[in-house]
Design a protein around this motif. Structure first.
Motif, mmCIF file in Angstrom:
data_model
loop_
_atom_site.group_PDB
_atom_site.id
_atom_site.type_symbol
_atom_site.label_atom_id
_atom_site.label_comp_id
_atom_site.label_asym_id
_atom_site.label_seq_id
_atom_site.Cartn_x
_atom_site.Cartn_y
_atom_site.Cartn_z
ATOM 1 N N TYR A 76 -34.977 46.461 -16.059
ATOM 2 C CA TYR A 76 -35.419 45.348 -15.213
ATOM 3 C C TYR A 76 -34.519 44.137 -15.490
ATOM 4 C CZ TYR A 76 -39.514 48.402 -15.229
ATOM 5 O OH TYR A 76 -40.352 49.494 -15.135
ATOM 6 N N ALA A 77 -33.249 44.320 -15.246
ATOM 7 C CA ALA A 77 -32.262 43.309 -15.638
ATOM 8 C C ALA A 77 -32.319 42.051 -14.794
ATOM 9 C CB ALA A 77 -30.852 43.911 -15.551
ATOM 10 N N ASP A 78 -32.848 42.120 -13.574
ATOM 11 C CA ASP A 78 -32.772 40.966 -12.677
ATOM 12 C C ASP A 78 -33.931 39.986 -12.845
ATOM 13 O OD1 ASP A 78 -34.488 42.879 -11.786
ATOM 14 O OD2 ASP A 78 -34.116 42.525 -9.652
ATOM 15 N N TRP A 79 -35.050 40.393 -13.475
ATOM 16 C CA TRP A 79 -36.184 39.484 -13.548
ATOM 17 C C TRP A 79 -36.887 39.422 -14.901
ATOM 18 C CZ3 TRP A 79 -40.901 41.566 -14.881
ATOM 19 C CH2 TRP A 79 -41.063 42.951 -14.717
ATOM 20 N N LEU A 80 -36.728 40.410 -15.757
ATOM 21 C CA LEU A 80 -37.471 40.463 -17.010
ATOM 22 C C LEU A 80 -36.904 39.448 -18.011
ATOM 23 C CD1 LEU A 80 -39.707 41.863 -18.611
ATOM 24 C CD2 LEU A 80 -37.992 43.493 -19.429
ATOM 25 N N GLU A 81 -37.791 38.644 -18.605
ATOM 26 C CA GLU A 81 -37.415 37.640 -19.592
ATOM 27 C C GLU A 81 -38.263 37.816 -20.849
ATOM 28 O OE1 GLU A 81 -35.962 33.648 -17.628
ATOM 29 O OE2 GLU A 81 -38.039 34.021 -17.070
ATOM 30 N N TYR A 82 -37.663 37.430 -21.993
ATOM 31 C CA TYR A 82 -38.374 37.517 -23.267
ATOM 32 C C TYR A 82 -38.414 36.137 -23.916
ATOM 33 C CZ TYR A 82 -39.593 38.797 -28.058
ATOM 34 O OH TYR A 82 -40.209 38.876 -29.293
ATOM 35 N N ILE A 89 -43.127 38.781 -22.779
ATOM 36 C CA ILE A 89 -42.196 38.913 -21.665
ATOM 37 C C ILE A 89 -42.774 38.220 -20.439
ATOM 38 C CG2 ILE A 89 -41.086 41.005 -22.507
ATOM 39 C CD1 ILE A 89 -42.910 42.620 -20.696
ATOM 40 N N PHE A 90 -41.861 37.768 -19.560
ATOM 41 C CA PHE A 90 -42.231 37.023 -18.368
ATOM 42 C C PHE A 90 -41.406 37.518 -17.193
ATOM 43 C CE2 PHE A 90 -43.271 34.407 -21.949
ATOM 44 C CZ PHE A 90 -44.425 33.733 -21.592
ATOM 45 N N GLY A 115 -47.794 32.776 -17.087
ATOM 46 C CA GLY A 115 -48.300 31.739 -17.978
ATOM 47 C C GLY A 115 -48.231 32.113 -19.438
ATOM 48 N N GLU A 116 -49.121 33.021 -19.879
ATOM 49 C CA GLU A 116 -49.216 33.376 -21.290
ATOM 50 C C GLU A 116 -48.227 34.445 -21.708
ATOM 51 O OE1 GLU A 116 -50.977 31.770 -23.429
ATOM 52 O OE2 GLU A 116 -51.807 30.469 -21.872
ATOM 53 N N GLY A 117 -47.795 35.273 -20.771
ATOM 54 C CA GLY A 117 -46.848 36.321 -21.106
ATOM 55 C C GLY A 117 -47.529 37.644 -21.401
ATOM 56 N N PHE A 118 -46.769 38.717 -21.275
ATOM 57 C CA PHE A 118 -47.280 40.070 -21.476
ATOM 58 C C PHE A 118 -46.822 40.571 -22.842
ATOM 59 C CE2 PHE A 118 -46.761 44.697 -21.124
ATOM 60 C CZ PHE A 118 -48.049 45.066 -20.766
ATOM 61 N N LYS A 126 -47.367 48.858 -17.059
ATOM 62 C CA LYS A 126 -47.783 47.586 -16.490
ATOM 63 C C LYS A 126 -46.627 46.868 -15.794
ATOM 64 C CE LYS A 126 -52.178 47.248 -17.666
ATOM 65 N NZ LYS A 126 -53.260 47.026 -16.686
ATOM 66 N N LEU A 127 -45.418 47.147 -16.254
ATOM 67 C CA LEU A 127 -44.256 46.535 -15.610
ATOM 68 C C LEU A 127 -44.064 47.089 -14.207
ATOM 69 C CD1 LEU A 127 -43.775 45.989 -18.735
ATOM 70 C CD2 LEU A 127 -41.349 45.961 -18.178
ATOM 71 N N LEU A 128 -44.254 48.414 -14.047
ATOM 72 C CA LEU A 128 -44.150 49.006 -12.707
ATOM 73 C C LEU A 128 -45.278 48.513 -11.811
ATOM 74 C CD1 LEU A 128 -43.240 52.682 -13.694
ATOM 75 C CD2 LEU A 128 -41.709 50.918 -12.794
ATOM 76 N N ILE A 129 -46.456 48.375 -12.369
ATOM 77 C CA ILE A 129 -47.578 47.862 -11.577
ATOM 78 C C ILE A 129 -47.291 46.432 -11.118
ATOM 79 C CG2 ILE A 129 -50.021 47.240 -11.677
ATOM 80 C CD1 ILE A 129 -50.427 49.543 -13.618
ATOM 81 N N HIS A 130 -46.664 45.655 -11.996
ATOM 82 C CA HIS A 130 -46.349 44.270 -11.634
ATOM 83 C C HIS A 130 -45.351 44.216 -10.468
ATOM 84 C CE1 HIS A 130 -45.273 40.043 -11.961
ATOM 85 N NE2 HIS A 130 -43.991 40.418 -12.039
ATOM 86 N N VAL A 131 -44.352 45.090 -10.506
ATOM 87 C CA VAL A 131 -43.377 45.097 -9.398
ATOM 88 C C VAL A 131 -44.067 45.508 -8.109
ATOM 89 C CG1 VAL A 131 -41.277 46.172 -8.535
ATOM 90 C CG2 VAL A 131 -41.457 45.541 -10.967
#
Length: 690
Positions: A76-82, A89-90, A115-118, A126-131
């Motif tokens: 998830y290189a285009d949107w995933l942040e730590y 992660i955000f 807000g709080e982060g995952f 959960k990352l696939l569900i988020h997309v």
């Protein structure tokens, strides 16, 4: 009612200082609506915050310890942040465009990715569900980000968007010329703008003048600029200049971060107040590149409201987050000796060691050496007296341009005189014009260079002080000049000056060696040991040579004061050819000088008052040609006057060896003066402690 009608004051946003860590960012909706698109575009151009080299901590989930998997950055290189701060992660897209109402209601993945982060590392699904699907809130936010960047592309110059290759080529030529001008001005540290940039101005500023210079010496650039001279696309506006200036450090930092890669590094941090009285924190990194070379790179400067350790650490973390660096990769810390930096419990060093116990602190060796020298010099009376008198001499002689010019002119005449006599060698880089340098506790080696310049210009400085004493407008200046002359001509001052030059000469070489960028700690410790051995040898075996040097230099300065100069002070009356100014005050008050006979060329007009009137002088016979200018400085108060026989022609350069070192050091034994031994012991002990 007024509080509802009152407009909220707009706060200017610095786009270059936006928080990089997603856990520290304020909500996008908290910014002014006129600034949101600029902030969104800035974050999109920087890309998601992905500290790949960070050592991700483990979290106990159930019965097993889990942590973030950095391979998710690739998926998830285009949107995933730590976020290092929150260990979570955000989603960058949702942070920028997810509606504020949906964040509150918890739709589309809830507030966890905004807000709080995952942090539930065992549930990657959960990352696939988020997309989600094509119409999910995440994909809607992604589409808005792409539209924002496309809308910015429409603002690009028409020539660049043109389908004709000729137009693109012309724009590339103009842009290359503009970038070259900016790079040159940045490299030289020159200003860009001019006071008057109109077409009729004779000097329109460095940027415009340099661009015209390039056009006049390059036909291709000149042709393109002349074609588009009537259009708005000339790349000369202040906005274009600022954009290119901002791009230069951004590209430089990208190159530095690629060079660092996953390597370990040390940080060098210092704070200072700028001209606008703002406290700025400068950060540099030191690492080993792929070629095995030690490299130091400056990576940022940040304004800090407070200089306490907590504020400084937060500023460093912000700079690191902006460049995706991790504190866990630090292997060394380098600061000054201030308590907020090197404090054992609450200093910046201690705070970073709490997060990373491998970040060892090293105090700069050259800085320690300078602090050691300053501390010893301030705690020993003779050294303190020497530097205090030297400071007053520099302040008095350099108080006006007239005095400085007189000093240079007198020194120039003396150099020419010695060159004509063959006493000085001429050549490239020799006998350069110099001046008295001011010493400073924070300028390394400045005390050594101050004493060296004073020694070279000793006679010239005394001559300038004589002029101030004779022609001083204010009595205070004349009295101060006289006091300084007496101090400079005293034996204690001359001996202390030569002693400190020898000591600081050793420490200055060590300081220069320690400041080399390719220096390592093993070699540095060897250099410290060598310097301590040199000081020990000087204390054990260097006294005789030091005293001989002082005597020789005193006799030389006596002759130097007789050197003709166009700026000499008013001569003393009578036919005196003798300068008793350098006769030390070691003659006791119980003795009288030895007057000469009728044919003598000796004048007592300038004899010091240290010669008491209780004893009768020893007369010299007629025909005596004794000159007190050559009386050596090692006659002490324990000896009676020297009787000169009739028709005596005594050359004082052949004084018998019975005048040993105890005469120089004013002691009836052959041991050196304990006061100067204490000075040497102080420096040796300080070196051992350092």
């Amino acid at each position: 009612m007024e509080r509802y009608l009152k407009r909220k004051e707009r706060v200017e946003v610095d786009l270059d200082d936006l928080p990089a860590d997603p856990g520290l960012r304020p909500s996008i909706w908290s910014y002014d609506m006129n600034d949101r698109d600029k902030i969104r575009r800035t974050y999109l151009l920087k890309g998601p915050h992905q500290p790949r080299s960070h050592q991700f901590p483990q979290t106990l989930i159930g019965n097993s310890a889990r942590r973030f998997n950095p391979k998710w950055f690739e998926e998830y290189a285009d949107w995933l942040e730590y976020s290092i701060q929150k260990d979570a992660i955000f989603c960058l897209y949702c942070y920028l465009f997810k509606p504020q109402e949906q964040i509150r209601k918890g739709q589309a993945g809830g507030d966890s990715f905004v807000g709080e982060g995952f942090r539930n590392w065992k549930k990657k699904e959960k990352l696939l569900i988020h997309v989600g699907e094509h119409s999910s809130e995440h994909n809607k936010a992604r589409q808005k980000c792409e539209d924002l960047l496309k809308s910015h592309e429409h603002k690009l110059p028409v020539l660049w968007l043109s389908k004709e290759e000729k137009n693109k080529k012309d724009y590339r030529i103009m842009l290359t010329a503009a970038v070259d001008c900016v790079r040159f001005l940045l490299h030289q540290g020159l200003s860009f703008r001019g006071h008057d940039e109109s077409s009729g101005s004779t000097n329109r500023g460095n940027y415009l003048e340099l661009l015209d210079f390039l056009a006049n010496h390059n036909d291709e650039i000149k042709k393109v600029l002349s074609i588009h001279s009537s259009s708005n696309l000339k790349l000369t506006s202040p906005k274009v200049q600022k954009e290119i200036c901002s791009a230069a450090p951004a590209e430089t930092l990208i190159s530095i971060m690629k060079d660092i890669g996953d390597s370990y590094y040390a940080i060098l941090v210092d704070e200072s107040r700028d001209v606008s009285t703002k406290e700025q924190l400068a950060v540099a990194v030191r690492y080993v590149d792929n070629l095995g070379q030690v490299v130091e790179r400056f990576i940022g400067i940040k304004h800090v409201a407070s200089t306490n350790a907590v504020s400084l650490k937060a500023a460093i973390e912000d700079i690191f987050a902006k460049h995706s660096l991790s504190i866990h990769r630090i292997r060394g810390q380098g600061y000054d000796g201030a308590s907020n930096m090197r404090g054992e419990f609450h200093g910046l060093k201690a705070l970073i060691l709490n997060d990373n116990p491998h970040a060892f602190y090293v105090h700069c060796f050259a800085h320690q050496l300078q602090l050691c020298l300053v501390a010893v010099a301030k705690n020993h009376w003779h050294a303190k007296h020497l530097f205090e008198i030297t400071l007053r001499i520099v302040n008095t002689v350099g108080a006006s341009c007239k005095r400085s010019d007189a000093l240079r002119a007198i020194q120039h005449d003396k150099i020419l005189f010695h060159l004509s006599k063959g006493e000085l060698s001429s050549g490239r880089g020799l006998n350069q014009e110099t001046s008295l340098q001011r010493a400073g506790d924070t300028r390394w080696g400045s005390h050594f260079h101050t004493l060296i310049s004073l020694k070279k210009m000793y006679a010239s400085v005394i001559e300038v002080l004589e002029i101030i004493k004779e022609d001083g407008v204010h009595d205070q200046h004349a009295v101060e000049a006289g006091v300084l002359i007496d101090a400079m001509e005293s034996f204690d001052f001359i001996l202390a000056m030569h002693l400190m030059i020898d000591i600081l000469g050793v420490t200055n070489e060590l300081s220069q060696a320690l400041q080399r960028k390719d220096q390592d700690i093993v070699n540095a410790m060897k250099l410290v040991q060598i310097s301590k051995q040199q000081l020990q040898m000087m204390r054990d075996n260097g006294w005789n040579s030091l005293l001989e040097e002082v005597v020789c230099n005193s006799e030389k300065e006596a002759e130097e004061q007789q050197t003709p100069s166009t700026h000499q002070p008013t001569p003393v009356e009578h036919s005196s050819q003798v300068s008793v100014a350098i006769i030390p005050d070691c003659f006791a008050s119980t003795h009288q000088p030895t007057p000469a006979g009728p044919s003598s060329q000796v004048s007592f007009a300038s004899m010091p008052e240290c010669f008491a009137s209780t004893n009768q002088p020893t007369p010299a016979g007629p025909g005596s040609q004794v000159s007190f200018a050559t009386i050596p400085v090692y006659f002490t108060s324990t000896h009676q006057q020297t009787h000169v026989e009739t028709f005596s022609h005594v050359p004082f350069s052949n004084i018998p060896e019975c005048f040993t070192d105890e005469w120089l050091l004013r002691r009836p034994t052959s041991q050196p003066n304990p006061e100067y031994l204490n000075m040497m012991n102080g420096f040796i002990d300080a070196e051992r402690l350092g």
